[in-house]
Scaffold this active site. Sequence first.
Site, PDB file in Angstrom:
ATOM      1  N   ARG A 231       0.867  -1.184   0.000  1.00 38.13           N
ATOM      2  CA  ARG A 231       0.000   0.000   0.000  1.00 38.13           C
ATOM      3  C   ARG A 231       0.901   1.231   0.000  1.00 38.13           C
ATOM      4  O   ARG A 231       1.915   1.283   0.719  1.00 38.13           O
ATOM      5  CB  ARG A 231      -0.907   0.047   1.234  1.00 38.13           C
ATOM      6  CG  ARG A 231      -2.100  -0.889   1.176  1.00 38.13           C
ATOM      7  CD  ARG A 231      -3.142  -0.481   0.116  1.00 38.13           C
ATOM      8  NE  ARG A 231      -4.273  -1.398   0.050  1.00 38.13           N
ATOM      9  CZ  ARG A 231      -4.346  -2.464  -0.740  1.00 38.13           C
ATOM     10  NH1 ARG A 231      -3.354  -2.760  -1.549  1.00 38.13           N
ATOM     11  NH2 ARG A 231      -5.426  -3.231  -0.746  1.00 38.13           N
ATOM     12  N   ASP A 255       4.435  -0.198  -6.988  1.00 40.99           N
ATOM     13  CA  ASP A 255       3.168  -0.568  -7.621  1.00 40.99           C
ATOM     14  C   ASP A 255       2.022   0.203  -6.986  1.00 40.99           C
ATOM     15  O   ASP A 255       0.893   0.150  -7.458  1.00 40.99           O
ATOM     16  CB  ASP A 255       2.919  -2.080  -7.483  1.00 40.99           C
ATOM     17  CG  ASP A 255       1.677  -2.520  -8.241  1.00 40.99           C
ATOM     18  OD1 ASP A 255       1.585  -2.205  -9.446  1.00 40.99           O
ATOM     19  OD2 ASP A 255       0.790  -3.165  -7.646  1.00 40.99           O
ATOM     20  N   GLU A 260      -2.651   7.628  -4.839  1.00 41.41           N
ATOM     21  CA  GLU A 260      -2.990   7.016  -6.131  1.00 41.41           C
ATOM     22  C   GLU A 260      -4.482   7.086  -6.471  1.00 41.41           C
ATOM     23  O   GLU A 260      -4.853   6.950  -7.642  1.00 41.41           O
ATOM     24  CB  GLU A 260      -2.564   5.545  -6.139  1.00 41.41           C
ATOM     25  CG  GLU A 260      -3.413   4.652  -5.215  1.00 41.41           C
ATOM     26  CD  GLU A 260      -2.983   3.182  -5.233  1.00 41.41           C
ATOM     27  OE1 GLU A 260      -1.774   2.906  -5.140  1.00 41.41           O
ATOM     28  OE2 GLU A 260      -3.878   2.322  -5.334  1.00 41.41           O
ATOM     29  N   HIS A 292      -0.741  -0.064  -9.571  1.00 41.44           N
ATOM     30  CA  HIS A 292      -1.490  -1.041  -8.756  1.00 41.44           C
ATOM     31  C   HIS A 292      -1.922  -2.224  -9.617  1.00 41.44           C
ATOM     32  O   HIS A 292      -3.086  -2.607  -9.649  1.00 41.44           O
ATOM     33  CB  HIS A 292      -2.700  -0.371  -8.100  1.00 41.44           C
ATOM     34  CG  HIS A 292      -3.063  -1.012  -6.798  1.00 41.44           C
ATOM     35  ND1 HIS A 292      -3.321  -0.297  -5.665  1.00 41.44           N
ATOM     36  CD2 HIS A 292      -3.197  -2.322  -6.444  1.00 41.44           C
ATOM     37  CE1 HIS A 292      -3.616  -1.133  -4.677  1.00 41.44           C
ATOM     38  NE2 HIS A 292      -3.532  -2.368  -5.123  1.00 41.44           N
TER      39      HIS A 292
END
Length: 345
Positions: A231, A255, A260, A292
Amino acid sequence: MIRVAFYDMKEYDKPSFEHYGALYDIRFRYLETKLNEDTADLARGCDAVCVFVNDTVNAAVIEKLHEHGVKLIALRSAGYNNVDVQAAFGKIHVVHVPAYSPYAVAEHAMALLLTSVRRIHKAYNRTRDFNFSLNRLTGFDLHGKTVGVVGTGKIGRIFIDICRGFGMHVIAYDRFPAPDSGIEYVTPDELFARSDIISLHCPLTEETRHMIGADAIGRMKKGVVIVNTSRGGLIDAEALLEGIKARKVGAACLDVYEEEADIFFEDRSGHILNDDLLLRLISMPNVIVTSHQAFLTEEALNNIAETTVNNILSYFGGDGLCDNELCYRCGHIDHCRKQRKERCF
Ligand code: NAI
């Protein structure tokens, strides 16, 4: 028929959910918008909502859903830091997909790491332009390096196995170490000090938020590679940028990113991006960002849809069960109703 408002629907979600939904008479109301206070009314007339990682399920949203008679919040993700489970308690039951393909995420973490340390992203762009020079593509061997894994749950353990396959030395930190796992557990400080590579696989909680900040980075080895497929909030992105500018952090593979929610998962090409921090990170030659994407394999999408549909059926099935339920007391009370195979409230 069970009616479910499906928020933040993406093209890749639909085939598997249509397939499993049709088998059990579940009708999904597909919505491209995310769930928040302004869009909660779109769930009117539905029995459940199905949400993803960037939907906002705070107390106000829960109140609105409750008023509309929504009985179940079905997360189609493992992480649930975006849901106020305490506010939901006693009003709406919350279920999630605890595991859909831990391999997908662990393999993506390794893909990012290999891409970064062997400069594959740069080589790909060069050869497409018929530039076959090897200058500035020198990488380093993973074999023999020490990797520090934070969080040794389902994904972290698979990542550890992959790293061992590469001949890496693994150390780990977990708030709840796994007994008899053969993993060498160390304190966070020791992990920061000894690791050539650090990979994050723990959940985002108040305790873990910004665990990688200026102080932690200051304790790390020069040239450390940081991989985050967990996260975004685990890392203080400003501190990370400073660490990169100071040449302390050798590379970052991200990622996930704290801010985000309004950026990732969407095509923003041709738009002006208003996040200077992300712009700066992406512009760095030693930062790789994927949006993500770690979960995104066919196997995972199938498992997500199947488990979500089963969770919904379990709740509305009438036998008093609620598979994969979450509540704010999970892991914090001794007499857990769930362990007695009852609903959390
Ligand atoms: P898991 O629940 O199996 O493992 C999490 C581990 O973290 C557990 O061993 C737990 O003891 C440990 N932990 C909890 N609090 C901690 C703390 N304060 N410090 C250190 N360790 C702590 O979860 P799983 O399935 O391995 O997933 C890990 C994380 O990966 C999820 O929380 C989620 O945020 C992220 N994820 C990311 C995806 C992506 O597409 N990028 C997809 C799926 C999950």
